[in-house]
Design a protein around this motif. Structure first.
Motif, PDB file in Angstrom:
ATOM      1  N   GLU A  92       0.827  -1.204   0.000  1.00  0.00           N
ATOM      2  CA  GLU A  92       0.000   0.000   0.000  1.00  0.00           C
ATOM      3  C   GLU A  92       0.866   1.261   0.000  1.00  0.00           C
ATOM      4  OE1 GLU A  92      -3.449   2.397   2.443  1.00  0.00           O
ATOM      5  OE2 GLU A  92      -3.262   0.249   2.807  1.00  0.00           O
ATOM      6  N   LEU A  93       1.994   1.225   0.705  1.00  0.00           N
ATOM      7  CA  LEU A  93       2.913   2.363   0.697  1.00  0.00           C
ATOM      8  C   LEU A  93       3.393   2.642  -0.733  1.00  0.00           C
ATOM      9  CD1 LEU A  93       4.754   4.506   2.015  1.00  0.00           C
ATOM     10  CD2 LEU A  93       6.455   2.666   2.302  1.00  0.00           C
ATOM     11  N   ILE A  94       3.790   1.613  -1.445  1.00  0.00           N
ATOM     12  CA  ILE A  94       4.263   1.787  -2.821  1.00  0.00           C
ATOM     13  C   ILE A  94       3.153   2.349  -3.697  1.00  0.00           C
ATOM     14  CG2 ILE A  94       4.997   0.524  -4.892  1.00  0.00           C
ATOM     15  CD1 ILE A  94       6.697  -1.231  -2.953  1.00  0.00           C
ATOM     16  N   LYS A  95       1.961   1.827  -3.551  1.00  0.00           N
ATOM     17  CA  LYS A  95       0.814   2.320  -4.336  1.00  0.00           C
ATOM     18  C   LYS A  95       0.524   3.789  -4.007  1.00  0.00           C
ATOM     19  CE  LYS A  95      -4.018   1.231  -5.298  1.00  0.00           C
ATOM     20  NZ  LYS A  95      -5.147   0.342  -4.978  1.00  0.00           N
ATOM     21  N   PHE A  96       0.545   4.137  -2.724  1.00  0.00           N
ATOM     22  CA  PHE A  96       0.290   5.514  -2.289  1.00  0.00           C
ATOM     23  C   PHE A  96       1.352   6.464  -2.848  1.00  0.00           C
ATOM     24  CE2 PHE A  96       1.343   8.886   0.746  1.00  0.00           C
ATOM     25  CZ  PHE A  96       0.168   9.622   0.712  1.00  0.00           C
ATOM     26  N   LEU A  97       2.627   6.082  -2.716  1.00  0.00           N
ATOM     27  CA  LEU A  97       3.700   6.941  -3.206  1.00  0.00           C
ATOM     28  C   LEU A  97       3.660   7.077  -4.726  1.00  0.00           C
ATOM     29  CD1 LEU A  97       6.655   5.855  -0.888  1.00  0.00           C
ATOM     30  CD2 LEU A  97       5.334   7.984  -0.795  1.00  0.00           C
ATOM     31  N   ALA A  98       3.341   6.003  -5.427  1.00  0.00           N
ATOM     32  CA  ALA A  98       3.245   6.069  -6.891  1.00  0.00           C
ATOM     33  C   ALA A  98       2.182   7.079  -7.307  1.00  0.00           C
ATOM     34  CB  ALA A  98       2.930   4.690  -7.458  1.00  0.00           C
ATOM     35  N   LYS A  99       1.050   7.048  -6.643  1.00  0.00           N
ATOM     36  CA  LYS A  99      -0.015   8.002  -6.961  1.00  0.00           C
ATOM     37  C   LYS A  99       0.400   9.428  -6.567  1.00  0.00           C
ATOM     38  CE  LYS A  99      -4.880   8.968  -6.174  1.00  0.00           C
ATOM     39  NZ  LYS A  99      -6.107   8.584  -5.488  1.00  0.00           N
ATOM     40  N   SER A 100       0.989   9.583  -5.395  1.00  0.00           N
ATOM     41  CA  SER A 100       1.370  10.909  -4.907  1.00  0.00           C
ATOM     42  C   SER A 100       2.448  11.571  -5.760  1.00  0.00           C
ATOM     43  CB  SER A 100       1.871  10.820  -3.462  1.00  0.00           C
ATOM     44  OG  SER A 100       0.845  10.369  -2.615  1.00  0.00           O
ATOM     45  N   PHE A 101       3.404  10.777  -6.239  1.00  0.00           N
ATOM     46  CA  PHE A 101       4.506  11.310  -7.033  1.00  0.00           C
ATOM     47  C   PHE A 101       4.266  11.179  -8.539  1.00  0.00           C
ATOM     48  CE2 PHE A 101       6.578  10.905  -2.951  1.00  0.00           C
ATOM     49  CZ  PHE A 101       7.479  11.961  -2.933  1.00  0.00           C
ATOM     50  N   ALA A 102       3.114  10.641  -8.929  1.00  0.00           N
ATOM     51  CA  ALA A 102       2.738  10.475 -10.341  1.00  0.00           C
ATOM     52  C   ALA A 102       3.778   9.673 -11.122  1.00  0.00           C
ATOM     53  CB  ALA A 102       2.478  11.827 -10.991  1.00  0.00           C
ATOM     54  N   VAL A 103       4.160   8.525 -10.552  1.00  0.00           N
ATOM     55  CA  VAL A 103       5.074   7.605 -11.216  1.00  0.00           C
ATOM     56  C   VAL A 103       4.464   6.204 -11.156  1.00  0.00           C
ATOM     57  CG1 VAL A 103       7.144   8.957 -10.659  1.00  0.00           C
ATOM     58  CG2 VAL A 103       6.432   7.125  -9.118  1.00  0.00           C
ATOM     59  N   ALA A 104       5.038   5.279 -11.921  1.00  0.00           N
ATOM     60  CA  ALA A 104       4.595   3.891 -11.864  1.00  0.00           C
ATOM     61  C   ALA A 104       5.128   3.222 -10.598  1.00  0.00           C
ATOM     62  CB  ALA A 104       5.099   3.143 -13.097  1.00  0.00           C
ATOM     63  N   ALA A 105       4.405   2.232 -10.120  1.00  0.00           N
ATOM     64  CA  ALA A 105       4.836   1.513  -8.918  1.00  0.00           C
ATOM     65  C   ALA A 105       6.211   0.880  -9.118  1.00  0.00           C
ATOM     66  CB  ALA A 105       3.810   0.453  -8.548  1.00  0.00           C
ATOM     67  N   ARG A 106       6.557   0.496 -10.335  1.00  0.00           N
ATOM     68  CA  ARG A 106       7.867  -0.105 -10.604  1.00  0.00           C
ATOM     69  C   ARG A 106       9.014   0.894 -10.404  1.00  0.00           C
ATOM     70  NH1 ARG A 106       5.479   0.474 -15.587  1.00  0.00           N
ATOM     71  NH2 ARG A 106       6.478   2.038 -16.906  1.00  0.00           N
ATOM     72  N   ASP A 107       8.694   2.194 -10.346  1.00  0.00           N
ATOM     73  CA  ASP A 107       9.705   3.231 -10.131  1.00  0.00           C
ATOM     74  C   ASP A 107       9.990   3.484  -8.656  1.00  0.00           C
ATOM     75  OD1 ASP A 107      10.004   3.665 -12.885  1.00  0.00           O
ATOM     76  OD2 ASP A 107       8.346   5.102 -12.911  1.00  0.00           O
ATOM     77  N   ILE A 108       9.358   2.707  -7.779  1.00  0.00           N
ATOM     78  CA  ILE A 108       9.525   2.887  -6.337  1.00  0.00           C
ATOM     79  C   ILE A 108      10.109   1.613  -5.743  1.00  0.00           C
ATOM     80  CG2 ILE A 108       8.326   3.295  -4.151  1.00  0.00           C
ATOM     81  CD1 ILE A 108       6.302   4.929  -5.764  1.00  0.00           C
ATOM     82  N   GLU A 109      11.134   1.795  -4.914  1.00  0.00           N
ATOM     83  CA  GLU A 109      11.802   0.652  -4.290  1.00  0.00           C
ATOM     84  C   GLU A 109      12.025   0.955  -2.809  1.00  0.00           C
ATOM     85  OE1 GLU A 109      16.089  -1.681  -4.515  1.00  0.00           O
ATOM     86  OE2 GLU A 109      15.762   0.077  -5.754  1.00  0.00           O
ATOM     87  N   ILE A 110      11.629   0.020  -1.962  1.00  0.00           N
ATOM     88  CA  ILE A 110      11.945   0.136  -0.536  1.00  0.00           C
ATOM     89  C   ILE A 110      13.363  -0.398  -0.386  1.00  0.00           C
ATOM     90  CG2 ILE A 110      11.366  -0.594   1.802  1.00  0.00           C
ATOM     91  CD1 ILE A 110       8.449  -0.883   0.847  1.00  0.00           C
ATOM     92  N   ILE A 111      14.303   0.498  -0.065  1.00  0.00           N
ATOM     93  CA  ILE A 111      15.707   0.093  -0.027  1.00  0.00           C
ATOM     94  C   ILE A 111      16.172  -0.316   1.373  1.00  0.00           C
ATOM     95  CG2 ILE A 111      16.418   1.289  -2.117  1.00  0.00           C
ATOM     96  CD1 ILE A 111      17.377   3.612  -0.470  1.00  0.00           C
TER      97      ILE A 111
END
Length: 98
Positions: free
Chosen positions: A52-71
């Motif tokens: 859900e964090l990845i989905k939320f951040l993808a929507k908030s930053f207007a990027v695809a979920a694949r562009d977000i990584e929990i490092i």
């Protein structure tokens, strides 16, 4: 003095987050020490909160979920997230950090 919760590095925005799972109203909730507090509805079970964090951040930053990584912090409330393809924070988050 607290550090800022985000930085640009290697073409990615690195964001330090503090998650509040099980929240009634998801969204950015200001600062929690040197991290951005993010409320999400999902419980911290079976990776649901991370998804859900990845989905939320993808929507908030207007990027695809694949562009977000929990490092770091996959199993903790405190996480370090890398977001590719952005150079600034969303206005909703900027307003909370001022």
């Amino acid at each position: 003095m607290n550090e800022i919760p985000w930085q640009l590095a290697d073409g990615r925005l690195l964001l330090t987050c503090h998650l509040q799972p099980g929240a009634k109203k998801p969204g950015f909730a200001g600062l929690h020490g040197d991290a951005v507090k993010i409320r999400i509805a999902s419980p911290p079970v079976d990776g649901k909160a991370n998804a859900e964090l990845i989905k939320f951040l993808a929507k908030s930053f207007a990027v695809a979920a694949r562009d977000i990584e929990i490092i770091s912090g996959q199993m903790n409330r405190r996480k370090r997230v890398a977001i590719s393809g952005v150079e600034t924070l969303p206005l909703s988050l900027q307003a909370l950090l001022q």
